[in-house]
Design a protein around this motif. Structure first.
Motif, mmCIF file in Angstrom:
data_model
loop_
_atom_site.group_PDB
_atom_site.id
_atom_site.type_symbol
_atom_site.label_atom_id
_atom_site.label_comp_id
_atom_site.label_asym_id
_atom_site.label_seq_id
_atom_site.Cartn_x
_atom_site.Cartn_y
_atom_site.Cartn_z
ATOM 1 N N UNK A 8 -0.432 -8.448 -11.920
ATOM 2 C CA UNK A 8 0.770 -9.245 -12.161
ATOM 3 C C UNK A 8 1.024 -10.140 -10.963
ATOM 4 N N UNK A 9 1.532 -11.334 -11.209
ATOM 5 C CA UNK A 9 2.003 -12.205 -10.148
ATOM 6 C C UNK A 9 3.503 -11.979 -10.035
ATOM 7 N N UNK A 10 3.939 -11.556 -8.855
ATOM 8 C CA UNK A 10 5.338 -11.179 -8.650
ATOM 9 C C UNK A 10 5.888 -11.954 -7.460
ATOM 10 N N UNK A 11 7.047 -12.588 -7.587
ATOM 11 C CA UNK A 11 7.642 -13.290 -6.443
ATOM 12 C C UNK A 11 7.999 -12.309 -5.326
ATOM 13 N N UNK A 12 7.912 -12.771 -4.078
ATOM 14 C CA UNK A 12 8.252 -11.909 -2.939
ATOM 15 C C UNK A 12 9.642 -11.307 -3.052
ATOM 16 N N UNK A 13 10.582 -12.067 -3.586
ATOM 17 C CA UNK A 13 11.944 -11.551 -3.712
ATOM 18 C C UNK A 13 12.027 -10.334 -4.625
ATOM 19 N N UNK A 14 11.047 -10.157 -5.499
ATOM 20 C CA UNK A 14 11.061 -9.022 -6.422
ATOM 21 C C UNK A 14 10.489 -7.758 -5.784
ATOM 22 N N UNK A 15 9.824 -7.901 -4.650
ATOM 23 C CA UNK A 15 9.252 -6.731 -3.985
ATOM 24 C C UNK A 15 10.352 -5.944 -3.280
ATOM 25 N N UNK A 16 10.214 -4.620 -3.305
ATOM 26 C CA UNK A 16 11.278 -3.764 -2.768
ATOM 27 C C UNK A 16 10.864 -2.967 -1.548
ATOM 28 N N UNK A 18 9.068 -0.428 -1.748
ATOM 29 C CA UNK A 18 8.829 0.936 -2.243
ATOM 30 C C UNK A 18 7.601 0.978 -3.149
ATOM 31 N N UNK A 19 6.855 -0.113 -3.184
ATOM 32 C CA UNK A 19 5.716 -0.193 -4.084
ATOM 33 C C UNK A 19 4.684 0.893 -3.793
ATOM 34 N N UNK A 20 4.404 1.164 -2.513
ATOM 35 C CA UNK A 20 3.388 2.172 -2.187
ATOM 36 C C UNK A 20 3.820 3.558 -2.660
ATOM 37 N N UNK A 21 5.118 3.845 -2.614
ATOM 38 C CA UNK A 21 5.617 5.135 -3.113
ATOM 39 C C UNK A 21 5.391 5.259 -4.615
ATOM 40 N N UNK A 22 5.341 4.138 -5.297
ATOM 41 C CA UNK A 22 5.149 4.122 -6.744
ATOM 42 C C UNK A 22 3.679 4.012 -7.131
ATOM 43 N N UNK A 23 2.815 3.949 -6.111
ATOM 44 C CA UNK A 23 1.384 3.824 -6.384
ATOM 45 C C UNK A 23 0.956 2.416 -6.746
ATOM 46 N N UNK A 24 1.729 1.439 -6.306
ATOM 47 C CA UNK A 24 1.439 0.036 -6.602
ATOM 48 C C UNK A 24 0.896 -0.630 -5.349
ATOM 49 N N UNK A 25 -0.238 -1.300 -5.469
ATOM 50 C CA UNK A 25 -0.809 -2.038 -4.346
ATOM 51 C C UNK A 25 -0.386 -3.499 -4.458
ATOM 52 N N UNK A 26 0.115 -4.058 -3.362
ATOM 53 C CA UNK A 26 0.546 -5.457 -3.335
ATOM 54 C C UNK A 26 -0.431 -6.232 -2.464
ATOM 55 N N UNK A 27 -0.976 -7.310 -3.011
ATOM 56 C CA UNK A 27 -1.925 -8.145 -2.286
ATOM 57 C C UNK A 27 -1.472 -9.595 -2.372
ATOM 58 N N UNK A 28 -1.525 -10.326 -1.253
ATOM 59 C CA UNK A 28 -1.166 -11.754 -1.308
ATOM 60 C C UNK A 28 -2.233 -12.536 -2.072
ATOM 61 N N UNK A 29 -1.822 -13.646 -2.654
ATOM 62 C CA UNK A 29 -2.736 -14.530 -3.371
ATOM 63 C C UNK A 29 -3.219 -15.594 -2.393
ATOM 64 N N UNK A 30 -4.530 -15.823 -2.362
ATOM 65 C CA UNK A 30 -5.088 -16.868 -1.492
ATOM 66 C C UNK A 30 -4.724 -18.248 -2.022
ATOM 67 N N UNK A 31 -4.757 -19.210 -1.132
ATOM 68 C CA UNK A 31 -4.488 -20.587 -1.533
ATOM 69 C C UNK A 31 -3.141 -21.042 -0.995
ATOM 70 N N UNK A 32 -2.769 -22.255 -1.346
ATOM 71 C CA UNK A 32 -1.492 -22.765 -0.851
ATOM 72 C C UNK A 32 -0.332 -21.946 -1.429
ATOM 73 N N UNK A 33 0.722 -21.767 -0.646
ATOM 74 C CA UNK A 33 1.843 -20.972 -1.138
ATOM 75 C C UNK A 33 2.498 -21.626 -2.350
ATOM 76 N N UNK A 34 2.890 -20.792 -3.275
ATOM 77 C CA UNK A 34 3.614 -21.273 -4.448
ATOM 78 C C UNK A 34 5.091 -21.369 -4.079
ATOM 79 N N UNK A 35 5.776 -22.304 -4.648
ATOM 80 C CA UNK A 35 7.197 -22.478 -4.344
ATOM 81 C C UNK A 35 7.932 -22.886 -5.600
#
Length: 74
Positions: A8-16, A18-35
């Motif tokens: 899933x593509x998730x905006x930074x503001x949606x990250x809490x 606590x993702x690692x506690x939920x077993x979710x890995x968060x990885x940045x997307x390469x390329x120019x930042x989306x805005x």
């Protein structure tokens, strides 16, 4: 999700943070930042102090987020 595989593509503001506690890995997307641009609209004739206070609070928070992200913080 039932198989344990999802992307899933998730905006930074949606990250809490606590993702690692939920077993979710968060990885940045390469390329120019989306805005995106977020706007608040008011009638020019608005005289409500609370409406102007809310607009200023939103602008101040947007500046804080922009400054933090420009320094590499989330």
């Amino acid at each position: 999700m039932a198989t344990g595989i999802a992307v899933a593509l998730v905006p930074r503001l949606a990250l809490t943070c606590h993702e690692s506690e939920l077993g979710i890995a968060v990885r940045p997307v390469d390329g120019p930042p989306l805005a995106r641009r977020i706007s608040a609209a008011m009638l020019r004739s608005t005289v409500s102090d609370s409406a102007h206070t809310l607009r200023e609070a939103l602008a101040a928070q947007a500046r804080r987020i922009t400054e933090a992200w420009s320094k590499g913080l989330s």
